[in-house]
Design an enzyme around this catalytic site. Structure first.
Site, short mmCIF file in Angstrom:
data_model
loop_
_atom_site.label_atom_id
_atom_site.label_comp_id
_atom_site.label_asym_id
_atom_site.label_seq_id
_atom_site.Cartn_x
_atom_site.Cartn_y
_atom_site.Cartn_z
CG ASP A 7 -26.66 -39.99 -47.93
OD1 ASP A 7 -26.50 -41.43 -47.96
OD2 ASP A 7 -26.76 -38.16 -47.85
CB CYS A 65 -24.59 -39.27 -44.94
SG CYS A 65 -23.55 -38.61 -44.29
CB THR A 67 -18.39 -37.58 -44.97
OG1 THR A 67 -19.70 -36.88 -44.49
CG2 THR A 67 -18.21 -37.00 -46.77
CG HIS A 98 -16.75 -39.07 -21.55
ND1 HIS A 98 -15.39 -39.21 -20.99
CD2 HIS A 98 -16.71 -40.59 -20.62
CE1 HIS A 98 -14.77 -39.81 -20.28
NE2 HIS A 98 -15.19 -40.48 -20.29
CG HIS A 133 -19.24 -38.11 -18.06
ND1 HIS A 133 -18.14 -37.03 -18.22
CD2 HIS A 133 -18.25 -39.37 -16.75
CE1 HIS A 133 -16.74 -37.94 -18.09
NE2 HIS A 133 -16.88 -39.34 -17.41
#
Ligand code: RB5
Length: 146
Positions: A7, A65, A67, A98, A133
Site C-alpha cells: 500500500d 504496508c 506495519t 515450519h 510440520h
C-alpha cells in the site's frame, strides 16, 4: 514467480526489495501500488497477491504496508493462505521451514531496508521441512473448514 505488493505505506521498501530480487535473478510480478502519496487500502493489495498464490500463477508473495500487520491479517483471510508477519531473520526462516508460509509481510515503518532485504533472502532461501510440520500445517488448513 514472486508476487509483490504494497500500500502507500510500503512503496519505498518495495522498491528496495525489488532491487534485491532483480540483482538475484528472481522473477516477480508487482501488483502495485506505485505512489506513496495516494492512499490505498491494504486489503485490496493483499487480495491481489494472495489470489495469485492461490491460483498458482505465483509460488509465493511479499506484502508490505506500514506495519505489515494489516497485510498479514487480510492475506490470512484468503482460503489456503498462510501469511507470516516477520521482523527478524529467525522468524523469516521458520515461516517457511515450519509453517510453509507462502507469503511474508513486512512493515516499512518498522523494519529498515537492510534488515527487510535480509528477511526476504532468509525466507526465499528456506525450504519447508515437512515431517512433523506437515500435520500441523494440515491442521491449520482444517481450521478453515470450521
Ligand atoms: C496505512 O496508513 C497503514 O494503516 C497501513 O499501511 C498498515 O500499516 C496497516 O496495517
Amino acid at each position: 514467480m514472486i508476487a509483490i505488493g504494497c500500500d502507500h505505506g510500503g512503496v519505498q521498501l518495495k522498491t528496495c526489495i525489488k532491487q534485491y530480487l532483480e540483482e538475484n535473478n528472481y522473477a516477480y510480478e508487482d501488483v502495485g501500488v506505485v505512489s506513496a502519496d495516494t492512499p490505498a487500502d491494504y486489503p485490496d493489495i493483499a487480495a491481489l497477491v494472495a489470489n495469485k498464490v492461490c491460483d498458482g500463477s505465483c509460488s509465493c508473495g511479499i506484502l508490505i504496508c506500514g506495519t505489515g500487520i494489516g497485510m498479514s491479517i487480510a492475506a490470512n483471510k484468503v482460503k489456503g493462505i498462510r501469511a507470516a508477519h516477520v521482523t527478524d531473520t529467525f522468524s523469516a526462516r521458520m515461516a517457511k521451514e515450519h509453517n510453509n508460509a507462502q507469503i511474508i509481510c513486512l512493515g516499512e515503518r518498522i523494519t529498515g531496508p537492510g534488515l527487510a532485504v535480509d528477511l526476504v533472502a532468509e525466507y526465499l532461501h528456506a525450504e519447508f521441512q515437512g515431517g512433523r510440520h506437515t500435520g500441523r500445517v494440515d491442521k491449520i488448513t482444517a481450521l478453515e473448514q470450521a
